[in-house]
Design a protein around this motif. Structure first.
Motif, PDB file in Angstrom:
ATOM      1  N   GLY A 122       0.824  -1.202   0.000  1.00 51.64           N
ATOM      2  CA  GLY A 122       0.000   0.000   0.000  1.00 51.64           C
ATOM      3  C   GLY A 122       0.854   1.245   0.000  1.00 51.64           C
ATOM      4  O   GLY A 122       2.089   1.181   0.059  1.00 51.64           O
ATOM      5  N   VAL A 123       0.183   2.367  -0.050  1.00 49.30           N
ATOM      6  CA  VAL A 123       0.870   3.662  -0.071  1.00 49.30           C
ATOM      7  C   VAL A 123       0.157   4.578   0.914  1.00 49.30           C
ATOM      8  O   VAL A 123      -1.074   4.634   0.933  1.00 49.30           O
ATOM      9  CB  VAL A 123       0.842   4.273  -1.492  1.00 49.30           C
ATOM     10  N   THR A 124       0.902   5.279   1.757  1.00 47.60           N
ATOM     11  CA  THR A 124       0.274   6.218   2.694  1.00 47.60           C
ATOM     12  C   THR A 124      -0.153   7.482   1.943  1.00 47.60           C
ATOM     13  O   THR A 124       0.217   7.680   0.777  1.00 47.60           O
ATOM     14  CB  THR A 124       1.255   6.628   3.816  1.00 47.60           C
ATOM     15  N   VAL A 175       4.435   1.017   1.678  1.00 54.77           N
ATOM     16  CA  VAL A 175       4.560   0.124   2.835  1.00 54.77           C
ATOM     17  C   VAL A 175       4.205  -1.293   2.393  1.00 54.77           C
ATOM     18  O   VAL A 175       3.262  -1.492   1.628  1.00 54.77           O
ATOM     19  CB  VAL A 175       3.578   0.507   3.974  1.00 54.77           C
ATOM     20  N   VAL A 176       4.972  -2.248   2.862  1.00 55.68           N
ATOM     21  CA  VAL A 176       4.625  -3.657   2.663  1.00 55.68           C
ATOM     22  C   VAL A 176       4.456  -4.287   4.038  1.00 55.68           C
ATOM     23  O   VAL A 176       5.357  -4.214   4.888  1.00 55.68           O
ATOM     24  CB  VAL A 176       5.732  -4.416   1.884  1.00 55.68           C
ATOM     25  N   GLY A 219       5.307   6.117   9.088  1.00 54.05           N
ATOM     26  CA  GLY A 219       4.107   6.949   8.957  1.00 54.05           C
ATOM     27  C   GLY A 219       2.841   6.162   9.244  1.00 54.05           C
ATOM     28  O   GLY A 219       1.945   6.640   9.953  1.00 54.05           O
ATOM     29  N   LEU A 220       2.767   4.962   8.721  1.00 51.05           N
ATOM     30  CA  LEU A 220       1.589   4.123   8.969  1.00 51.05           C
ATOM     31  C   LEU A 220       1.463   3.826  10.466  1.00 51.05           C
ATOM     32  O   LEU A 220       0.380   3.965  11.049  1.00 51.05           O
ATOM     33  CB  LEU A 220       1.677   2.816   8.168  1.00 51.05           C
ATOM     34  N   ALA A 269      -7.179   4.980   4.930  1.00 49.62           N
ATOM     35  CA  ALA A 269      -7.078   6.192   5.751  1.00 49.62           C
ATOM     36  C   ALA A 269      -5.661   6.728   5.927  1.00 49.62           C
ATOM     37  O   ALA A 269      -5.488   7.886   6.269  1.00 49.62           O
ATOM     38  CB  ALA A 269      -7.679   5.914   7.132  1.00 49.62           C
ATOM     39  N   ALA A 270      -4.666   5.891   5.735  1.00 49.23           N
ATOM     40  CA  ALA A 270      -3.303   6.330   6.061  1.00 49.23           C
ATOM     41  C   ALA A 270      -2.741   7.217   4.973  1.00 49.23           C
ATOM     42  O   ALA A 270      -1.648   7.707   5.075  1.00 49.23           O
ATOM     43  CB  ALA A 270      -2.398   5.122   6.297  1.00 49.23           C
TER      44      ALA A 270
END
Ligand SMILES: [Zn+2]
Lengths: 95, 171
Positions: free
Chosen positions: B5-7, B13-14, B107-108, B170-171
Motif C-alpha cells: 500500500g501507499v500512505t 509500505v509492505v 508513517g503508517l 485512511a493512512a
C-alpha cells in the motif's frame, strides 16, 4: 489527554494504562478486629481536590504498577515511581 | 499477505507475516538481574540494563521488557531451564510476527499507535511495548524503514485487518 511518565518505558499515552485507585490507603494490621477499620479500608475513599497519589498499571507496556502523583484539579503530574520501589522504601523506613 | 500500500504522503509500505521462530520469556524475582544474566551468558548473550535498546546477536534478539522480565526471539530453541529463581516460559505459539517495510512504515505506525516514530524519538535498534488498537504489542525497529511487531496470536486476523484497512483507506 493525560500523558504519564513510566520509569521503565518513558512518557506514554494514558490509553496504555489502567487506573488502580487510591495509593494512600494502608491495609489495617491483620490482627485488627474492629470491622470499621476494614470497612474503611475496603470501601471508603476520599475524593480529594488537588494533589493525590494514585496507582496506575502500565497494562500494555511493561505491566508494572506505578504510583503517580497527580493533581485532580489541574491533571498536572508531578512524579511517578515503580510501586514496588516505593514499597521497598517504606519497608526500609519501617525496619 | 504480503499487503502492499501507499500512505497519504505517497510512501510505500509492505506488511507481511513472517516466521517468528522461538520466543522465550525469562521472568524472576529479587535476584533476576544476576540469575538472568548468568543464564543469558551461557547462550552468549547478556542482560541489558536498558528497557529501550534491543540486544541482537546473530539470529537471536533479546528485549528487556520489564525490570524482572526479558523476551528472547531465536531461530533455534534455547536450552534454558527454570529454577527457583528463574521462570522460563515458551511463548512461541503465543505471538505472531509482522514486518512493516518501506518509506511509509513509520508513517503508517504513527497513525495507529500513540508513539513518536521519528528517528530521533524511536532510533534504529530500539523497541517499545505499546498498544495497537488497545492490544499490547512489541514494536522493534531493526532498520530505518523496517519494523517488526510481535502481536498476540489470538489478535492476528484483527490487527492485520486493522493495519491493511488503514493503509488502504485512511493512512
Ligand atoms: Zn511501562
Amino acid at each position: 489527554m493525560l500523558r504519564i511518565h513510566c520509569p521503565v518505558c518513558g512518557l506514554r499515552d494514558e490509553t496504555e494504562f489502567t487506573y488502580g485507585g487510591d495509593a494512600t490507603m494502608r491495609r489495617p494490621d491483620m490482627t485488627e478486629s474492629d470491622p470499621k477499620a476494614w470497612v474503611d479500608y475496603v470501601f471508603i475513599r476520599d475524593n480529594p481536590r488537588g494533589p493525590h497519589k494514585e496507582y496506575w498499571h502500565h497494562v500494555t507496556g511493561c505491566r508494572q504498577w506505578l504510583i503517580v502523583k497527580r493533581d485532580t484539579l489541574t491533571h498536572e503530574i508531578s512524579g511517578s515511581y515503580l510501586a514496588r520501589e516505593v514499597a521497598d522504601l517504606a519497608d526500609e523506613v519501617a525496619a | 499477505m504480503p499487503a502492499h500500500g501507499v500512505t497519504s504522503d505517497g510512501a510505500a509500505v509492505v506488511i507481511n507475516e513472517t516466521n517468528l521462530g522461538f520466543l522465550t520469556q525469562l521472568a524472576g524475582w529479587a535476584r533476576f538481574s544476576e540469575v538472568a544474566d548468568a543464564a543469558l551468558r551461557a547462550q552468549s548473550l547478556s542482560l541489558s540494563e536498558n528497557f529501550r535498546v534491543t540486544v541482537r546477536r546473530g539470529m537471536v534478539t533479546a528485549w528487556r521488557i520489564a525490570p524482572d522480565r526479558v523476551l528472547i526471539r531465536s531461530d533455534v530453541k534455547l536450552s534454558l531451564e527454570s529454577s527457583d529463581d528463574l521462570a522460563v516460559l515458551d511463548l512461541s505459539e503465543a505471538r505472531v510476527c509482522l514486518t512493516l517495510e518501506g518509506a511509509g512504515a513509520a508513517g503508517l505506525l504513527s497513525r495507529v499507535i500513540a508513539l513518536d516514530f521519528s528517528e530521533a524519538a524511536f532510533p534504529v535498534g530500539t523497541f517499545a511495548q505499546t498498544a495497537l488498537h488497545h492490544v499490547g504489542v512489541l514494536v522493534d525497529r531493526p532498520g530505518r524503514d523496517q519494523f517488526t511487531i510481535l502481536i498476540p496470536t489470538t489478535w492476528t486476523t484483527s490487527l492485520i485487518g486493522l493495519l491493511t484497512d488503514h493503509l488502504a483507506r485512511a493512512a
